[in-house]
Design an enzyme around this catalytic site. Structure first.
Site, short mmCIF file in Angstrom:
data_model
loop_
_atom_site.label_atom_id
_atom_site.label_comp_id
_atom_site.label_asym_id
_atom_site.label_seq_id
_atom_site.Cartn_x
_atom_site.Cartn_y
_atom_site.Cartn_z
N LYS A 1 0.77 -1.00 0.15
CA LYS A 1 -0.07 0.21 -0.03
C LYS A 1 0.65 1.59 0.23
CE LYS A 1 -3.34 2.06 2.62
NZ LYS A 1 -5.05 2.11 4.36
N LYS B 1 -2.09 -1.85 -3.71
CA LYS B 1 -3.13 -0.79 -4.02
C LYS B 1 -2.16 0.66 -3.28
CE LYS B 1 -6.32 2.29 -0.53
NZ LYS B 1 -6.78 2.38 -0.01
#
Length: 327
Positions: free
Chosen positions: A197, A250
């Protein structure tokens, strides 16, 4: 020309039927996970200004949302909660009567076949908007935050979460949550880790939807530097070793190389998170008539599958499911 020796690749592109016959990657409704923002209160169905078509909904609208998803063939939801009250320790994240816990119980009671994925973090529940406890020096305290993430995961599993999705990027969060779930009797509850992330500028509209913007500083001390590639390998490997069952990358649109890299190194289900900024850019351009929204969205999500994604978390899920049904 007939004495030339070359391959005629165009033979497999001569018609739509031929192209579909040899198509390598496909989007199905089973690939899609739809994010839902559930708020406390009643009669709330508020469109997020920066995310056209995405709503904050209260519990009395939740059944309507889940019913629509089921009718569209979407089988999985990712739940985010927006409490009325926040505090420094994010206590509503792990409260038995918290908004996500109530949502989970309601969905499992009324739509038992819907796969419920609980985002496991503190940022939506803390008054400061960070993903853990704040140390005296102003930094997020990694190790002291882990027990609260464990409490949150256990409370979500007790409420009916099929999958726990820790998103804080605290070091050791998968190991801590796996141990906590196992000791609480939830050995069969999988972990969908936000393994890779990045501290991305693409998250802005989400922070409007989840009301989770940091009140000071930023999250660069615990989310990854967008410039780094090899770091993603270390992050993913750590989560696999600690017991993750799914790996999320992400964002996804600007990180296709990372999706491919991680997929080639690990054989766990790979999840691409098609994040809010990616969604909002497409919606804005489509509303201005600058692009063909359907074509752009389907091309983008197909590219995520081509890069290695098995599943896609996307705010486009309803539109995509409608387009699939109409085709």
């Amino acid at each position: 020309m007939h004495d030339l020796n070359f391959n005629r690749h165009r033979r497999l592109r001569t018609s739509n039927a031929m192209r579909e016959l040899v198509r390598e990657n496909h989007i199905t409704t089973s690939d899609l996970i739809y994010p839902l923002f559930v708020v406390e209160g009643e009669q709330v169905r508020t469109e997020v200004s920066s995310m056209p078509g995405v709503f904050q909904v209260s519990l009395d609208y939740l059944d309507q949302e889940i019913s629509e998803l089921e009718q569209l063939g979407i089988r999985s939801v990712l739940l985010f909660g927006i409490p009325k009250e926040k505090d420094e320790e994010g206590t509503q994240a792990y409260c038995e009567t918290g908004i996500v816990q109530q949502s989970l119980k309601q969905i499992k009671a009324n739509f038992p076949s819907m796969v419920t994925i609980a985002d496991t973090c503190l940022c939506e529940y803390t008054s400061h908007g960070h993903c853990g406890l704040i140390h005296a020096d102003g930094h997020v305290d990694n190790d002291k935050s882990l027990p609260l993430h464990v409490q949150t995961a256990i409370s979500q599993a007790k409420a009916g979460a099929d999958i726990i999705a820790p998103s804080s990027m605290m070091d050791g969060f998968v190991a801590a949550i796996r141990k906590g779930l196992d000791e609480a009797g939830f050995q069969q509850t999988p972990i969908m880790s936000y393994a890779v992330k990045y501290a991305s500028a693409f998250y802005g509209p989400f922070r409007d939807a989840a009301e989770s913007a940091p009140q000071f500083g930023d999250r660069k001390q615990y989310q990854m530097d967008p410039a780094n590639r090899r770091e993603a390998f270390r992050e993913a490997a750590s989560d696999v070793e600690q017991g993750a069952d799914f790996l999320i990358v992400k964002p996804s649109l600007a990180y296709m190389d990372i999706i491919r890299d991680v997929k080639e190194r690990h054989d766990l289900p790979m999840v691409a998170y098609n994040v809010s900024g990616e969604y909002s850019m497409v919606k804005a351009a489509a509303q201005n008539g600058w692009i063909d929204e359907k074509a752009i969205v389907l091309e983008t999500l197909t590219a995520m599958k081509r890069a290695g994604a098995d599943l896609i978390i996307t705010y486009h899920a309803k539109d995509v499911a409608n387009w699939i049904q109409q085709s």
